[in-house]
Structure formats: C-alpha cells, structure tokens
Scaffold this motif. Structure first.
Motif, short mmCIF file in Angstrom:
data_model
loop_
_atom_site.label_atom_id
_atom_site.label_comp_id
_atom_site.label_asym_id
_atom_site.label_seq_id
_atom_site.Cartn_x
_atom_site.Cartn_y
_atom_site.Cartn_z
N ALA A 78 8.02 12.63 0.07
CA ALA A 78 7.05 11.77 -0.59
C ALA A 78 6.48 10.78 0.53
CB ALA A 78 7.23 11.34 -1.96
N LEU A 79 7.39 10.27 1.35
CA LEU A 79 6.93 9.36 2.30
C LEU A 79 5.70 9.81 3.17
CD1 LEU A 79 10.11 7.60 3.43
CD2 LEU A 79 8.51 6.87 2.27
N GLY A 80 5.54 11.12 3.27
CA GLY A 80 4.63 11.49 4.22
C GLY A 80 3.24 11.54 3.69
N SER A 81 3.18 11.35 2.15
CA SER A 81 1.80 11.36 1.45
C SER A 81 1.43 10.10 1.37
CB SER A 81 2.04 12.19 0.21
OG SER A 81 2.78 11.62 -0.75
N PHE A 82 2.34 9.04 1.34
CA PHE A 82 1.81 7.97 1.09
C PHE A 82 0.66 7.16 1.86
CE2 PHE A 82 6.10 6.22 -0.92
CZ PHE A 82 5.82 6.73 -2.15
N PRO A 83 0.78 7.35 3.28
CA PRO A 83 -0.33 6.80 4.01
C PRO A 83 -1.76 7.65 3.68
CG PRO A 83 1.70 7.23 5.56
CD PRO A 83 2.02 7.93 4.33
N ILE A 84 -1.64 8.89 3.25
CA ILE A 84 -2.68 9.86 3.00
C ILE A 84 -3.58 9.01 1.76
CG2 ILE A 84 -3.89 11.78 2.47
CD1 ILE A 84 -1.47 13.11 4.19
N TYR A 85 -2.76 9.01 0.71
CA TYR A 85 -3.42 8.47 -0.44
C TYR A 85 -3.68 6.95 -0.46
CZ TYR A 85 -1.77 12.59 -3.08
OH TYR A 85 -1.60 14.12 -3.47
N LEU A 86 -2.92 6.27 0.35
CA LEU A 86 -3.21 4.68 0.44
C LEU A 86 -4.62 4.47 1.24
CD1 LEU A 86 0.12 3.01 1.28
CD2 LEU A 86 -1.28 2.87 -0.68
N SER A 87 -4.86 5.59 2.43
CA SER A 87 -6.02 5.53 2.96
C SER A 87 -7.47 5.91 2.01
CB SER A 87 -6.06 6.42 4.22
OG SER A 87 -5.70 7.83 3.79
N PHE A 88 -7.02 6.77 1.32
CA PHE A 88 -8.09 7.13 0.35
C PHE A 88 -8.42 6.32 -0.61
CE2 PHE A 88 -6.96 11.89 1.27
CZ PHE A 88 -8.40 12.12 1.55
N ILE A 89 -7.34 5.51 -1.07
CA ILE A 89 -7.53 4.43 -2.01
C ILE A 89 -8.44 3.20 -1.46
CG2 ILE A 89 -6.30 2.57 -3.23
CD1 ILE A 89 -4.29 4.61 -3.92
N CYS A 90 -7.88 2.98 -0.26
CA CYS A 90 -8.65 1.63 0.54
C CYS A 90 -9.84 2.22 1.06
CB CYS A 90 -7.79 1.34 1.83
SG CYS A 90 -6.10 0.61 1.28
N PHE A 91 -10.27 3.19 1.21
CA PHE A 91 -11.56 3.65 1.85
C PHE A 91 -12.66 3.50 0.77
CE2 PHE A 91 -14.71 6.93 2.65
CZ PHE A 91 -15.43 6.59 3.69
N ASN A 92 -12.25 4.09 -0.65
CA ASN A 92 -13.17 3.96 -1.58
C ASN A 92 -13.06 2.79 -2.50
OD1 ASN A 92 -13.50 7.00 -1.38
ND2 ASN A 92 -11.91 7.49 -2.56
N GLY A 93 -12.27 1.88 -2.08
CA GLY A 93 -12.27 0.73 -2.76
C GLY A 93 -12.17 0.61 -4.39
N GLY A 94 -11.61 1.61 -4.85
CA GLY A 94 -11.19 1.65 -6.25
C GLY A 94 -12.47 2.26 -6.94
N ASP A 95 -13.54 2.52 -6.12
CA ASP A 95 -14.76 2.87 -6.88
C ASP A 95 -15.32 1.94 -7.75
OD1 ASP A 95 -16.67 4.91 -7.03
OD2 ASP A 95 -15.74 6.50 -8.17
N GLU A 96 -15.90 2.53 -8.96
CA GLU A 96 -16.60 1.72 -9.84
C GLU A 96 -15.66 0.82 -10.59
OE1 GLU A 96 -19.26 3.94 -12.07
OE2 GLU A 96 -20.53 4.44 -10.23
N ALA A 97 -14.38 1.52 -11.00
CA ALA A 97 -13.40 0.96 -11.77
C ALA A 97 -12.64 -0.30 -11.23
CB ALA A 97 -12.67 1.96 -12.64
N GLY A 98 -12.65 -0.11 -9.74
CA GLY A 98 -11.84 -1.01 -9.17
C GLY A 98 -10.29 -0.39 -9.11
N TYR A 99 -9.62 -1.36 -8.41
CA TYR A 99 -8.10 -0.95 -8.39
C TYR A 99 -7.30 -1.08 -9.56
CZ TYR A 99 -8.95 -1.28 -3.41
OH TYR A 99 -9.24 -0.91 -2.02
#
Length: 207
Positions: A78-99
């Motif tokens: 699962a360590l390999g997927s952490f950077p991918i998901y974190l980059s998506f989260i940081c790029f979208n900024g949590g969208d309208e609902a926020g983090y």
C-alpha cells in the motif's frame, strides 16, 4: 478440464448477469462507436492488469523469503499508492467539502470495511489461490445484487436469476473438483519408487 469448464461457465454467468447494462437501449444510443471501442479496451486492460496483480501477489505471499505477515505485506504494497492518493488530495484541495468534509459514521464504517476486505483478499490468496478469490468475489456480487433487489428494489430479471444459478454451479464445480492436482500427482509419482525399493529389499531379506 473440469476447472476450465467451471471458469468458462463463470465468465458466461457474469456476462449474463450484467444483462440490464448491455441490454439498455438508452445506453446504446448515448455511447458512440468510438466510445464503445475505447471502453472495451479500457475494461480489457483493467481485467488484464487485475489478473496479473492477483497472480503476482499470490507469488509474493506464497514464496516470501522474508517471512512477513499479511499485515506487513499489505502495508508494504500500500505504500506505493500513498503518494498517488496524497497528490490527488492536495491537487483538488478537498473540493467543495474541504479536507475530511462530509465524513460521517457510515463513511468511516465503509473505510473500515474496505480495509478489512483487503486483508480478507490477502488471506484468501495465501491459503487458497487467485482463482478462488475471484470465485468468492463473483459470489459476493451475486449475493449483493440479490440483497439489493430484496431490500432496495434493484433489478433482478429472469436472465439475471439464470446467470446467478450458473455462477453458483460454476463455483461448486470448481471447488469440489475430484480430479487430482498437479502437486498431488507429483507427490504420488515420487512415492512410487520408494515403495518399489522397499519391496525389493524385503524380497532380498526373505531370500
């Protein structure tokens, strides 16, 4: 031969069970020719990568020279997927609902079930094989669809019912296959010379 027949029946059953999707006239008109082509290519690619990942994970788990536990091996993969998901989260900024916005008790429960499902898949591959894991997943899809029809009023056509019976029969056909496996046959062949040598020794002693 029985296992190949079971896998073929399973594939046919899954295709028939998705009858409400491929028999939807509105979906046929909305998707163009190029869309259907690329959609088919995407599905075939996803299925191929998923099958390769299951077989490779089975190889890693069953030939583990480091003697890692299921928890450690899952965390390592699962360590390999952490950077991918974190980059998506940081790029979208949590969208309208926020983090962490919109997280409820049901959301946390679903996340816990997803993590538990990953551990169950790893255990099924370690103590079974990737094909048995696929059979269990297919059976779970059939069961969830039946419960969706009973509790939420989801679709359940006669073709879907027939396909469910085909899938269940394929699962039983594969699981209760009486033919010996390759490992079992090899073990019998290895034991045969020992029995012959023991018999020759006994005849020599009696003479």
């Amino acid at each position: 031969m029985v296992k190949w027949r079971a896998l073929l029946s399973l594939s046919v059953g899954v295709l028939l069970f998705s009858e409400p999707i491929w028999n939807d006239s509105e979906a046929k008109h909305s998707a163009g020719g190029s869309g259907q082509f690329w959609g088919t290519v995407a599905v075939l690619t996803e299925v191929t990568l998923s099958g390769f990942a299951s077989i490779y994970f089975e190889k890693v788990v069953k030939s583990d020279v480091d003697n890692l536990t299921i928890w450690e091996r899952n965390f390592q993969l699962a360590l390999g997927s952490f950077p991918i998901y974190l980059s998506f989260i940081c790029f979208n900024g949590g969208d309208e609902a926020g983090y962490f916005g919109g997280w409820t008790f049901v959301t946390y429960l679903l996340a816990l079930l997803g993590a538990s499902g990953g551990l169950l898949v790893a255990l099924s591959i370690k103590y079974g094989d990737a094909i048995l894991k696929t059979l269990a997943t297919t059976g779970a899809i059939i069961l969830s669809s039946v419960l969706d029809h009973l509790w939420l009023g989801g679709p359940l056509t006669p073709i879907m019912s027939l396909a469910g019976c085909v899938v269940v029969l394929a699962i039983f056909d594969y699981t209760f296959d009486p033919s010996p496996t390759v490992a079992h046959s090899t073990a019998i062949e290895k034991k045969a010379p020992d029995n012959d040598s023991d018999t020759s020794i006994e005849l020599t002693k009696s003479a």
